[in-house]
Write an enzyme that holds these catalytic residues in place. Structure first.
Site, mmCIF file in Angstrom:
data_model
loop_
_atom_site.group_PDB
_atom_site.id
_atom_site.type_symbol
_atom_site.label_atom_id
_atom_site.label_comp_id
_atom_site.label_asym_id
_atom_site.label_seq_id
_atom_site.Cartn_x
_atom_site.Cartn_y
_atom_site.Cartn_z
ATOM 1 N N ASP A 72 0.912 0.939 9.925
ATOM 2 C CA ASP A 72 0.155 -0.142 9.290
ATOM 3 C C ASP A 72 0.310 -1.470 10.032
ATOM 4 O O ASP A 72 -0.679 -2.127 10.367
ATOM 5 C CB ASP A 72 0.599 -0.337 7.826
ATOM 6 C CG ASP A 72 0.027 0.736 6.917
ATOM 7 O OD1 ASP A 72 -0.980 1.367 7.303
ATOM 8 O OD2 ASP A 72 0.599 0.948 5.838
ATOM 9 N N ASP A 99 5.756 -5.390 -2.443
ATOM 10 C CA ASP A 99 6.224 -6.202 -1.318
ATOM 11 C C ASP A 99 5.306 -7.376 -0.993
ATOM 12 O O ASP A 99 5.761 -8.435 -0.581
ATOM 13 C CB ASP A 99 6.456 -5.305 -0.096
ATOM 14 C CG ASP A 99 7.685 -4.421 -0.289
ATOM 15 O OD1 ASP A 99 8.599 -4.862 -1.007
ATOM 16 O OD2 ASP A 99 7.712 -3.304 0.239
HETATM 17 N N1 ARG Z 1 9.869 0.603 -4.973
HETATM 18 C C1 ARG Z 1 10.714 -0.127 -4.089
HETATM 19 C C2 ARG Z 1 10.554 -1.602 -4.299
HETATM 20 O O1 ARG Z 1 9.574 -2.013 -4.843
HETATM 21 C C3 ARG Z 1 10.496 0.240 -2.648
HETATM 22 C C4 ARG Z 1 9.143 -0.107 -2.103
HETATM 23 C C5 ARG Z 1 8.903 0.357 -0.690
HETATM 24 N N2 ARG Z 1 9.037 1.772 -0.587
HETATM 25 C C6 ARG Z 1 8.732 2.502 0.485
HETATM 26 N N3 ARG Z 1 9.039 3.755 0.440
HETATM 27 N N4 ARG Z 1 8.173 1.989 1.534
HETATM 28 O O2 ARG Z 1 11.404 -2.356 -3.911
#
Ligand code: ARG
Length: 407
Positions: free
Chosen positions: A13, A120
């Site tokens: 990405d 994120d």
């Molecule tokens: N659910 C977790 C959070 O919100 C991890 C998010 C990213 N997860 C991933 N496998 N890229 O902090």
């Protein structure tokens, strides 16, 4: 040309983000943040260049991550729905580094490669809003037209992006504090994770239990098996040994900030061991009122981290309070690791509030035959009668009205 600073992970990405932003007329400066994940940073740097980045920073943020993010969170025991926050804790630090570099490079734009369905994006953008609201945010994944990974790969190939990474069906995020795994067959919560999904833990029932001793000073772990150790070395060691016992594995359904439930696997052996050890020492050395209140703070603080509010003023105030509770969190915790399990089997502290002579049931205190001693002086069992009488007063009164309650 408009300069843009991109939080670059080196994955598909963000590699495509570099090219896409270049096509939109930006000069892309990619920032690779080293938070202790396994990665070949030089190779990723080449990848960013092949995608069109004008410059690539490799920022070693491990020390700051440990001192300013991991340790304060450990002292609070911050948690969100049973998740120990490894990914969530890393994002504000990366966001801060992006702001630092944006100022250095005199750039007015910042970018991330997060999806519009995830947490994120919120963490990056709220951090940027707090740290420098003048920066303009570009989020390519919310704008571009690619719908599948295959379309992205095709675009990468067409544009000569060095895509030599192995294709994984899972989305994996890793740092020193833990690993998060989602997507692929995990999107069906009925599917049991296959053994090879796990990145840093394995389960072996034949393994004999192992014992560890961790010494804390003011809430910070500073010795392992009686030897001084840096927090970084300790985390690496505990991830390794805890990982052999599959300690810190979790398979959770969690509530994302954007209102979607998702399924995620977590591996955080060191965090799991240290949280348990720290908490155990707190139960020994803190009074009930502080412990009860700290429990509320752990949830509140965990929520702030999860929801992207690491840099808010309220969090700073909570840190000050929690620091003031850590003065006496000094002592040793003995830990037993066995397949899938981490138990605290011993604890001691010079500030322990536990008094065996008070707690014991063995000596007949206050009886006819007992000799006067310090126990009698400190706990008068006869006074318990009056204590219960007064404690029960409101309940006795209500029973008079209703006569005797039915049993
Ligand atoms: N659910 C977790 C959070 O919100 C991890 C998010 C990213 N997860 C991933 N496998 N890229 O902090």
């Amino acid at each position: 040309m408009k300069k843009i600073i991109l939080a670059y992970s080196g994955g598909l990405d963000t590699s495509i983000c570099v090219k896409w932003l270049t096509e939109k007329g930006y000069d892309v400066i990619a920032v690779l943040a080293d938070l202790g994940q396994k990665a070949n940073f030089e190779l990723l740097k080449k990848r960013a260049i092949s995608a069109g980045a004008k410059k690539v920073y490799i920022s070693d943020l491990k020390k700051e991550f440990i001192e300013d993010f991991i340790l304060p969170t450990l002292k609070v025991e911050g948690v969100y729905e049973d998740y120990l926050l490894a990914t969530a804790l890393g994002r504000p630090l990366i966001a801060k580094e992006i702001v630092k570099i944006a100022h250095q490079e005199k750039a007015s734009y910042v970018a991330h490669g997060c999806t519009g369905k995830g947490n994120d994006q919120v963490r990056f953008e709220l951090s940027w809003k707090i740290l420098d609201p003048c920066l303009e945010v570009i989020a390519p994944l919310r704008e571009w037209k690619f719908k599948t990974r295959e379309e992205e790969i095709e675009y990468a190939k067409k544009n000569g992006i060095a895509l030599d990474f192995k294709k994984s069906v899972y989305s994996i995020d890793e740092n020193l504090w833990g690993v998060s795994i989602e997507c692929g067959d995990l999107e069906d919560p009925w599917n049991e994770p296959s053994a090879n999904v796990w990145q840093i833990t394995s389960l072996n029932y034949a393994l004999k239990p192992a014992y560890l001793e961790i010494y804390f000073d003011k809430g910070i772990p500073v010795k392992l098996n009686n030897k001084k150790i840096t927090t970084q070395e300790l985390i690496i060691k505990l991830n390794k040994i805890g990982g052999k016992y599959a300690v810190g594995r979790k398979d959770l359904i969690e509530d994302r900030i954007v209102g979607i439930k998702s399924r995620e696997l977590y591996e955080a052996p060191a965090a799991e061991i240290l949280y348990k050890a720290h908490h155990c020492l707190e139960t020994l050395t803190l009074d009930k009122q502080t412990l009860d209140f700290k429990h509320l703070i752990s949830l509140k603080y965990g929520g702030l981290i999860y929801n992207g509010l690491w840099f808010c003023e309220f969090k700073k105030a909570l840190d000050k309070f929690v620091d003031s509770t850590q003065e006496k969190i000094c002592g040793t915790v003995r830990i037993k690791l066995s397949a899938g399990n981490c138990e605290i089997v011993g604890k001691k502290s010079k500030y322990s509030l536990y008094k065996k002579e008070l707690a014991t049931y063995h000596r007949p205190i206050g009886g006819k035959d007992s000799k006067p001693d310090c126990c009698q002086a400190s706990f008068d069992q006869k006074a318990a009668e009056g204590f219960i009488k007064i404690l029960g007063t409101p309940y006795e009164k209500s029973n008079i009205k209703n006569q005797i309650s039915k049993i």
